[in-house]
Write a protein that holds these residues in place. Structure first.
Motif, PDB file in Angstrom:
ATOM      1  N   VAL A 195       0.835  -1.202   0.000  1.00 11.35           N
ATOM      2  CA  VAL A 195       0.000   0.000   0.000  1.00 11.35           C
ATOM      3  C   VAL A 195       0.870   1.252   0.000  1.00 11.35           C
ATOM      4  CG1 VAL A 195      -1.664   1.339   1.352  1.00 11.35           C
ATOM      5  CG2 VAL A 195      -1.989  -1.125   1.051  1.00 11.35           C
ATOM      6  N   ALA A 196       1.944   1.235   0.798  1.00 10.52           N
ATOM      7  CA  ALA A 196       2.833   2.401   0.858  1.00 10.52           C
ATOM      8  C   ALA A 196       3.507   2.658  -0.485  1.00 10.52           C
ATOM      9  CB  ALA A 196       3.885   2.197   1.952  1.00 10.52           C
ATOM     10  N   CYS A 197       3.892   1.596  -1.193  1.00  6.10           N
ATOM     11  CA  CYS A 197       4.504   1.789  -2.513  1.00  6.10           C
ATOM     12  C   CYS A 197       3.499   2.387  -3.491  1.00  6.10           C
ATOM     13  CB  CYS A 197       5.054   0.463  -3.031  1.00  6.10           C
ATOM     14  SG  CYS A 197       6.558  -0.090  -2.206  1.00  6.10           S
ATOM     15  N   TRP A 198       2.249   1.919  -3.454  1.00  5.41           N
ATOM     16  CA  TRP A 198       1.225   2.503  -4.315  1.00  5.41           C
ATOM     17  C   TRP A 198       0.951   3.960  -3.932  1.00  5.41           C
ATOM     18  CZ3 TRP A 198      -0.453   1.388  -8.889  1.00  5.41           C
ATOM     19  CH2 TRP A 198      -0.412   0.074  -9.356  1.00  5.41           C
ATOM     20  N   ASP A 199       1.037   4.266  -2.646  1.00  2.00           N
ATOM     21  CA  ASP A 199       0.877   5.651  -2.198  1.00  2.00           C
ATOM     22  C   ASP A 199       1.955   6.536  -2.822  1.00  2.00           C
ATOM     23  OD1 ASP A 199      -0.297   7.720  -0.694  1.00  2.00           O
ATOM     24  OD2 ASP A 199       0.967   7.326   1.051  1.00  2.00           O
ATOM     25  N   ILE A 200       3.172   6.025  -2.876  1.00  2.00           N
ATOM     26  CA  ILE A 200       4.267   6.760  -3.521  1.00  2.00           C
ATOM     27  C   ILE A 200       3.982   6.957  -5.006  1.00  2.00           C
ATOM     28  CG2 ILE A 200       6.690   6.573  -4.241  1.00  2.00           C
ATOM     29  CD1 ILE A 200       7.202   5.169  -1.526  1.00  2.00           C
ATOM     30  N   VAL A 250      -3.056   7.436  -1.702  1.00  2.00           N
ATOM     31  CA  VAL A 250      -4.223   6.913  -0.986  1.00  2.00           C
ATOM     32  C   VAL A 250      -5.112   8.045  -0.478  1.00  2.00           C
ATOM     33  CG1 VAL A 250      -3.026   4.786  -0.322  1.00  2.00           C
ATOM     34  CG2 VAL A 250      -3.013   6.732   1.243  1.00  2.00           C
ATOM     35  N   GLY A 251      -4.556   9.246  -0.333  1.00  2.00           N
ATOM     36  CA  GLY A 251      -5.364  10.393   0.042  1.00  2.00           C
ATOM     37  C   GLY A 251      -5.580  10.560   1.532  1.00  2.00           C
ATOM     38  N   PHE A 252      -4.960   9.706   2.338  1.00  2.00           N
ATOM     39  CA  PHE A 252      -5.060   9.803   3.789  1.00  2.00           C
ATOM     40  C   PHE A 252      -3.662   9.677   4.379  1.00  2.00           C
ATOM     41  CE2 PHE A 252      -9.185   8.379   2.370  1.00  2.00           C
ATOM     42  CZ  PHE A 252     -10.069   9.138   3.141  1.00  2.00           C
ATOM     43  N   THR A 253      -3.342  10.523   5.358  1.00  2.00           N
ATOM     44  CA  THR A 253      -1.999  10.567   5.937  1.00  2.00           C
ATOM     45  C   THR A 253      -2.080  10.425   7.449  1.00  2.00           C
ATOM     46  OG1 THR A 253      -2.122  12.994   5.972  1.00  2.00           O
ATOM     47  CG2 THR A 253      -1.038  11.978   4.082  1.00  2.00           C
ATOM     48  N   GLY A 284      -2.469  -6.375  -0.103  1.00  2.00           N
ATOM     49  CA  GLY A 284      -2.343  -5.028  -0.639  1.00  2.00           C
ATOM     50  C   GLY A 284      -3.046  -4.866  -1.974  1.00  2.00           C
ATOM     51  N   TYR A 285      -2.854  -3.691  -2.576  1.00  2.00           N
ATOM     52  CA  TYR A 285      -3.533  -3.359  -3.828  1.00  2.00           C
ATOM     53  C   TYR A 285      -3.098  -4.247  -4.991  1.00  2.00           C
ATOM     54  CZ  TYR A 285      -5.164   1.105  -1.794  1.00  2.00           C
ATOM     55  OH  TYR A 285      -5.773   2.076  -1.038  1.00  2.00           O
ATOM     56  N   THR A 286      -1.827  -4.615  -5.036  1.00  2.00           N
ATOM     57  CA  THR A 286      -1.314  -5.363  -6.194  1.00  2.00           C
ATOM     58  C   THR A 286      -2.063  -6.668  -6.378  1.00  2.00           C
ATOM     59  OG1 THR A 286       0.874  -4.361  -5.951  1.00  2.00           O
ATOM     60  CG2 THR A 286       0.747  -6.411  -7.200  1.00  2.00           C
ATOM     61  N   GLU A 287      -2.228  -7.419  -5.303  1.00  2.00           N
ATOM     62  CA  GLU A 287      -2.938  -8.688  -5.390  1.00  2.00           C
ATOM     63  C   GLU A 287      -4.447  -8.493  -5.418  1.00  2.00           C
ATOM     64  OE1 GLU A 287      -3.401 -13.006  -5.322  1.00  2.00           O
ATOM     65  OE2 GLU A 287      -1.931 -11.555  -6.051  1.00  2.00           O
ATOM     66  N   GLU A 332     -10.871   3.702   4.312  1.00  2.00           N
ATOM     67  CA  GLU A 332     -10.138   4.789   3.674  1.00  2.00           C
ATOM     68  C   GLU A 332      -9.371   4.302   2.448  1.00  2.00           C
ATOM     69  OE1 GLU A 332     -10.757   6.039   7.935  1.00  2.00           O
ATOM     70  OE2 GLU A 332     -10.223   4.184   6.907  1.00  2.00           O
ATOM     71  N   HIS A 333      -8.753   3.136   2.546  1.00  2.00           N
ATOM     72  CA  HIS A 333      -7.966   2.610   1.434  1.00  2.00           C
ATOM     73  C   HIS A 333      -8.814   1.824   0.438  1.00  2.00           C
ATOM     74  CE1 HIS A 333      -3.982   2.847   3.940  1.00  2.00           C
ATOM     75  NE2 HIS A 333      -4.496   4.027   3.637  1.00  2.00           N
ATOM     76  N   SER A 334      -9.886   1.200   0.922  1.00  2.00           N
ATOM     77  CA  SER A 334     -10.742   0.415   0.026  1.00  2.00           C
ATOM     78  C   SER A 334     -11.597   1.278  -0.892  1.00  2.00           C
ATOM     79  CB  SER A 334     -11.651  -0.514   0.843  1.00  2.00           C
ATOM     80  OG  SER A 334     -10.906  -1.524   1.495  1.00  2.00           O
ATOM     81  N   LEU A 335     -11.778   2.559  -0.566  1.00  2.00           N
ATOM     82  CA  LEU A 335     -12.540   3.435  -1.448  1.00  2.00           C
ATOM     83  C   LEU A 335     -12.016   3.390  -2.877  1.00  2.00           C
ATOM     84  CD1 LEU A 335     -12.937   6.661   0.765  1.00  2.00           C
ATOM     85  CD2 LEU A 335     -14.706   4.957   0.254  1.00  2.00           C
TER      86      LEU A 335
END
Length: 363
Positions: free
Chosen positions: A107-112, A347-350, A277-280, A302-305
């Protein structure tokens, strides 16, 4: 761009009161907060959770052990990183804690990636909508009495929710029917109502209860039997008009594939943490789409949106307020029962460290 460091922290979120499901007693939610830093100054954040800080420390230790596999790697290469970690963790098992340790990293890599592209993830994934229908899941627990259920249900309607979920699993199925009647009486016929037995019933009990549920025109009957009982769940799906929902405790696309092949559920409920995570998770979305099986992600609202907003096959996001204290940004439920997906990059949330620092737990 290269990964330069990975930081781990833990917080213990205290719930307002202990909660009960058919199989859980919950008083605290322990969260692992992970930050991936890069040599270009862009960082990404991800998190995972469990019930109990001692168990969370096991996940944190496993996540920390993956650092040598990640430092110096390109965070954009999420496919390579995911498959390398999945193979690396083979000895530990490719489910359970192994996936829990992988998810915050992915998730953190996708956030980047989203921050570098200056786009919210749902657009990078392929936007299907910018408003996501949500159902209230932060109440109506098995530990609530009938009067409490009525009050909580009315409060959800007042907050704008057009759907909500009630927990079942009473020893007598007639008592569960009384719970449903209380909620339906409070919200009226036009609010969607889901029920969740949290894997706490036998197939025979679930069938008797399920037949009595037909009159309430529920959105779904969730996890009536243990997730490994594909035969029992499939028999219920075939026998009942109410859709059967399941899958939140399955790991990766392979767990969902087994359920699909067994026809064990009409609606699948993948969990971001158990998917890895998002990749899978996005691979799982393709699998479900290929079989025309609708889905509704399990918590991690927050992340599933982003997953619901980028998928035609998604029908709801589960609104769980537990993790709101982690973030600076809040989710707002609109009067039509939807959440506007944030337009912020990534992800839009910090993480709100000013609020979280006093809650930190030792790892």
């Amino acid at each position: 761009m290269r990964i330069s460091d990975i930081e781990l922290a833990a917080v213990d979120l205290q719930l307002d009161r202990p909660l009960r499901t058919a199989i859980h007693e919950i008083s605290t939610v322990s969260c692992l907060l992970l930050t991936v830093r890069t040599d270009e100054g862009v960082s990404g954040e991800g998190y995972g959770f469990c019930f109990g800080i001692d168990r969370l420390r096991s996940i944190a230790q496993l996540a920390a052990s993956l650092k040598p596999k990640l430092i110096g790697r390109d965070p954009f290469q999420v496919e390579a990183l995911w498959s390398d970690l999945f193979r690396h963790l083979n000895f530990c098992g490719q489910a359970g804690l192994a996936l829990h340790a992988m998810t915050p990293i992915d998730v953190a890599c996708w956030d980047i990636i989203g921050k570098v592209a200056n786009q919210p993830l749902y657009r990078l994934f392929g936007a299907h909508r910018d408003r996501v229908p949500v159902y209230a899941s932060g109440g109506l627990w098995l530990s609530s009495g009938l009067d409490e259920l009525r009050q909580e249900a009315r409060a959800f309607v007042d907050q704008g929710f057009k759907a909500m979920k009630l927990r079942l699993g009473s020893p007598r199925w007639q008592d569960d029917i009384a719970r449903i009647e209380a909620v339906r009486d409070a919200i009226g016929p036009d609010i969607g109502l889901m029920v969740d037995a949290n894997q706490g019933l036998t197939p025979a009990h679930a069938l008797r209860l399920g037949r009595a549920l037909e009159a309430f025109e529920l959105v779904w009957f969730e996890e009536p039997v243990p997730t490994w009982n594909d035969e029992g769940s499939a028999a219920l799906a075939a026998a009942l008009d109410t859709p059967i929902a399941s899958g939140e405790t399955e790991y990766t696309r392979y767990g969902l594939k087994r359920q699909i092949q067994a026809r064990a559920a009409d609606i699948l409920m993948p969990d971001l943490q158990r998917m890895g995570g998002y990749t899978e998770f996005r691979k799982a979305i393709g699998l479900m789409a290929a079989h025309d099986v609708p889905f509704s992600p399990h918590i991690f609202t927050e992340h599933s949106l982003h997953l619901v907003a980028s998928s035609a096959g998604a029908i709801h996001a589960e609104h769980m307020p537990w993790f709101g204290p982690l973030f600076r940004e809040a989710m707002a439920v609109e009067t039509d029962g939807t959440i506007l997906v944030p337009d912020r990059p990534g992800v839009g949330f910090t993480f709100d460290w000013d609020r979280l620092d006093p809650m930190r737990a030792a790892l």
